[in-house]
Design a protein around this motif. Structure first.
Motif, PDB file in Angstrom:
ATOM      1  N   GLU A   1       3.386   5.936  -5.646  1.00  0.00           N
ATOM      2  CA  GLU A   1       3.468   5.875  -7.100  1.00  0.00           C
ATOM      3  C   GLU A   1       2.260   6.527  -7.771  1.00  0.00           C
ATOM      4  O   GLU A   1       2.408   7.270  -8.747  1.00  0.00           O
ATOM      5  CB  GLU A   1       3.573   4.411  -7.547  1.00  0.00           C
ATOM      6  CG  GLU A   1       3.601   4.191  -9.053  1.00  0.00           C
ATOM      7  CD  GLU A   1       4.906   4.624  -9.696  1.00  0.00           C
ATOM      8  OE1 GLU A   1       4.917   4.821 -10.925  1.00  0.00           O
ATOM      9  OE2 GLU A   1       5.922   4.756  -8.974  1.00  0.00           O
TER      10      GLU A   1
ATOM     11  N   PHE B   1       2.346   1.774  -3.439  1.00  0.00           N
ATOM     12  CA  PHE B   1       1.289   2.072  -4.400  1.00  0.00           C
ATOM     13  C   PHE B   1       0.823   3.521  -4.289  1.00  0.00           C
ATOM     14  O   PHE B   1       0.681   4.225  -5.297  1.00  0.00           O
ATOM     15  CB  PHE B   1       0.115   1.118  -4.162  1.00  0.00           C
ATOM     16  CG  PHE B   1      -1.124   1.444  -4.952  1.00  0.00           C
ATOM     17  CD1 PHE B   1      -1.242   1.056  -6.280  1.00  0.00           C
ATOM     18  CD2 PHE B   1      -2.177   2.135  -4.367  1.00  0.00           C
ATOM     19  CE1 PHE B   1      -2.382   1.348  -7.008  1.00  0.00           C
ATOM     20  CE2 PHE B   1      -3.325   2.442  -5.083  1.00  0.00           C
ATOM     21  CZ  PHE B   1      -3.421   2.051  -6.417  1.00  0.00           C
TER      22      PHE B   1
ATOM     23  N   THR C   1       5.436  -1.682 -12.676  1.00  0.00           N
ATOM     24  CA  THR C   1       5.713  -0.246 -12.574  1.00  0.00           C
ATOM     25  C   THR C   1       7.137   0.115 -12.960  1.00  0.00           C
ATOM     26  O   THR C   1       7.445   1.292 -13.142  1.00  0.00           O
ATOM     27  CB  THR C   1       5.469   0.274 -11.141  1.00  0.00           C
ATOM     28  OG1 THR C   1       6.248  -0.501 -10.210  1.00  0.00           O
ATOM     29  CG2 THR C   1       4.002   0.185 -10.769  1.00  0.00           C
TER      30      THR C   1
ATOM     31  N   PRO D   1       0.169  -0.173 -11.709  1.00  0.00           N
ATOM     32  CA  PRO D   1       0.580  -0.285 -10.298  1.00  0.00           C
ATOM     33  C   PRO D   1      -0.431  -1.010  -9.428  1.00  0.00           C
ATOM     34  O   PRO D   1      -0.086  -1.481  -8.342  1.00  0.00           O
ATOM     35  CB  PRO D   1       0.753   1.174  -9.863  1.00  0.00           C
ATOM     36  CG  PRO D   1      -0.028   1.970 -10.846  1.00  0.00           C
ATOM     37  CD  PRO D   1       0.029   1.220 -12.141  1.00  0.00           C
ATOM     38  N   GLY D   2      -1.695  -1.110  -9.880  1.00  0.00           N
ATOM     39  CA  GLY D   2      -2.707  -1.818  -9.093  1.00  0.00           C
ATOM     40  C   GLY D   2      -2.702  -3.322  -9.285  1.00  0.00           C
ATOM     41  O   GLY D   2      -3.545  -4.026  -8.707  1.00  0.00           O
TER      42      GLY D   2
ATOM     43  N   PHE E   1       4.090  -5.674  -7.946  1.00  0.00           N
ATOM     44  CA  PHE E   1       4.027  -4.215  -8.079  1.00  0.00           C
ATOM     45  C   PHE E   1       5.217  -3.703  -8.883  1.00  0.00           C
ATOM     46  O   PHE E   1       5.058  -2.883  -9.810  1.00  0.00           O
ATOM     47  CB  PHE E   1       4.004  -3.571  -6.695  1.00  0.00           C
ATOM     48  CG  PHE E   1       4.139  -2.073  -6.723  1.00  0.00           C
ATOM     49  CD1 PHE E   1       3.038  -1.275  -6.983  1.00  0.00           C
ATOM     50  CD2 PHE E   1       5.364  -1.469  -6.481  1.00  0.00           C
ATOM     51  CE1 PHE E   1       3.158   0.113  -7.011  1.00  0.00           C
ATOM     52  CE2 PHE E   1       5.499  -0.084  -6.512  1.00  0.00           C
ATOM     53  CZ  PHE E   1       4.392   0.711  -6.779  1.00  0.00           C
TER      54      PHE E   1
ATOM     55  N   TYR F   1       0.818  -1.212   0.000  1.00  0.00           N
ATOM     56  CA  TYR F   1       0.000   0.000   0.000  1.00  0.00           C
ATOM     57  C   TYR F   1       0.852   1.263   0.000  1.00  0.00           C
ATOM     58  O   TYR F   1       0.547   2.236  -0.714  1.00  0.00           O
ATOM     59  CB  TYR F   1      -0.931  -0.011   1.223  1.00  0.00           C
ATOM     60  CG  TYR F   1      -1.730   1.256   1.401  1.00  0.00           C
ATOM     61  CD1 TYR F   1      -2.913   1.455   0.697  1.00  0.00           C
ATOM     62  CD2 TYR F   1      -1.303   2.258   2.279  1.00  0.00           C
ATOM     63  CE1 TYR F   1      -3.654   2.627   0.861  1.00  0.00           C
ATOM     64  CE2 TYR F   1      -2.032   3.425   2.443  1.00  0.00           C
ATOM     65  CZ  TYR F   1      -3.206   3.599   1.735  1.00  0.00           C
ATOM     66  OH  TYR F   1      -3.924   4.759   1.886  1.00  0.00           O
TER      67      TYR F   1
END
Length: 426
Positions: A225, A222, A349, A359-360, A345, A219
């Motif tokens: 980013e 994320f 990315t 990124p999700g 991740f 998290y």
């Protein structure tokens, strides 16, 4: 737990400062740092528990607090990234002494009050993870190393308190020799092979917990980013999740299970988790993040309900084995989930992007794990007719499982019983 929570919001920035790399590269290293900590804690927990049975609780607890002080200080002063790994290995060993802390509580508490006291330990852990990220995020505004100095000071203050105030709880007459057999962390799972229903439910719980434990580990990377979050924003949103998660577990599980039984409650909790993960994977507006965090916190309904079902599938004299198996499954999920999420991740990315920029992606993977867990649970519920199957246990005890971001350590109630039994045999 406050000390651990303090460092979560600032860890990405610290890794970036030490390596000069991107958020994606920091996530790769961060995932391996969590892996090193979780594996070391998983292996060390039963070993330290046995050492405390042999030499007493106090020396193990004091050594653990010094180890945590060393870890946080090393991470604060680290000139290169491999110092962080040394600190995490030391911290994994030291953090495993939570089992010794629960043993200490069992030593000084009468049997009829132990469950209540163990509940206080669990509440303290939960409160620590709510407060810790908020404090760490705010301190991180003064620099990424400031929260580590604060965590080191907190750990050392606890050491001084233990050194001058904490008495030994285990008398020499109740100590027992160290045993490698009792130090096997996989023994509890193997002991439940005679209960196939429990094994299926454990598998469902494993996949669900892998998804849940992955959330706080990725998290922070994320949100940096996608939204450019600062450490304070990361800490506050994790604190929000922790508060709502705790409220669902404290005030939602009991009434809902009483009204609808466990199966619908498990499905509700898992559905909330899947919706939140899929939603976070695709959001671009910060306002929706807060909505999805609240929805995702309803996932706190699922694990206690699954554990309640499992507790009725084994007899009273196997409840301790069940607790150990749930702890082992939770520990494995804590080892695998965060590492897998951070690597996924980074894969989606890193620049250039061989698989496209998304990124999700780790949240979609988490949603897939939740859906698989739900399918396994429903398959087990139908195959073994759990809604109508009578309880095997006369006094079922719901196993404990840690919230996301925490590793649950076996409580000492079973160890205490075993210790008493051994003393009686002697």
């Amino acid at each position: 737990m406050v000390g651990y929570g303090i460092i979560v919001p600032v860890l990405p920035e610290l890794i970036k400062d030490l390596t000069g790399g991107s958020v994606a590269q920091a996530a790769v290293i961060g995932g391996w740092l969590v892996f090193a900590y979780a594996v070391t804690q998983f292996v060390s927990s039963p070993v330290l528990g046995n050492l405390s049975d042999r030499f007493g609780r106090r020396p193990v607890l004091l050594a653990s607090l010094l180890g945590l002080t060393f870890d946080y200080a090393m991470m604060a002063l680290a000139p290169v990234v491999w110092y962080l790994f040394i600190g995490r290995f030391v911290s994994g060993v030291a953090g495993a002494a939570v089992a010794t802390a629960t043993a200490y509580m069992a030593d000084i508490t009468t049997p009829e009050k132990r469950t209540q006291r163990f509940g206080l330990i669990g509440a303290a852990f939960g409160l620590g993870f709510i407060i810790g990220p908020v404090i760490g995020g705010e301190l991180g505004e003064f620099g990424p190393k400031v929260p580590f100095f604060a965590a080191a000071g907190l750990a050392f203050a606890n050491f001084l308190f233990g050194l001058f105030v904490l008495p030994e709880s285990l008398s020499k007459t109740h100590r027992r020799p160290f045993s490698f057999k009792r130090a096997n962390p996989f023994g509890a799972i193997l002991s439940l092979r005679k209960f196939p229903t429990v094994l299926w439910l454990l598998l469902a719980l494993l996949f669900f917990t892998m998804a849940a434990q992955a959330f706080p580990s990725v998290y922070n990377y994320f949100t940096i980013e996608v939204f450019g979050f600062t450490s304070s924003q990361i800490g506050r949103t994790l604190g929000l999740f922790g508060i709502v998660f705790a409220l669902f577990q404290a005030f939602g599980v009991g009434p809902l299970v009483k009204r609808f039984q466990e199966t619908p409650v498990v499905v509700l909790g898992m559905s909330a988790a899947a919706i939140a993960f899929v939603g976070i994977a695709f959001i671009h507006a910060e306002s929706w993040l807060y909505v999805l965090i609240v929805i995702g916190a309803a996932s706190g309904l699922a694990a206690p309900a699954i554990n309640g079902v499992m507790s009725r599938q084994v007899p009273d004299n196997a409840q301790g084995e069940l607790q150990g198996a749930v702890n082992a499954a939770n520990s494995l999920a804590t080892i695998i989930g965060p590492l897998l999420a951070t690597q996924v991740f980074a894969l989606f990315t890193v620049s250039p992007q061989p698989f496209g920029y998304m990124p999700g992606a780790p949240f979609l993977l988490a949603a897939a794990f939740v859906i698989l867990a739900a399918a396994l649970f429903l398959f087990t519920a139908v195959r073994f007719d759990l809604s109508h199957k009578p309880s095997v246990a006369l006094h079922p005890k719901t196993p404990e499982i840690s919230p996301p971001g925490q590793m649950n350590i076996p409580t000492a109630e079973r160890e205490g019983k075993g210790e008493d039994d051994e003393s009686e045999r002697d």
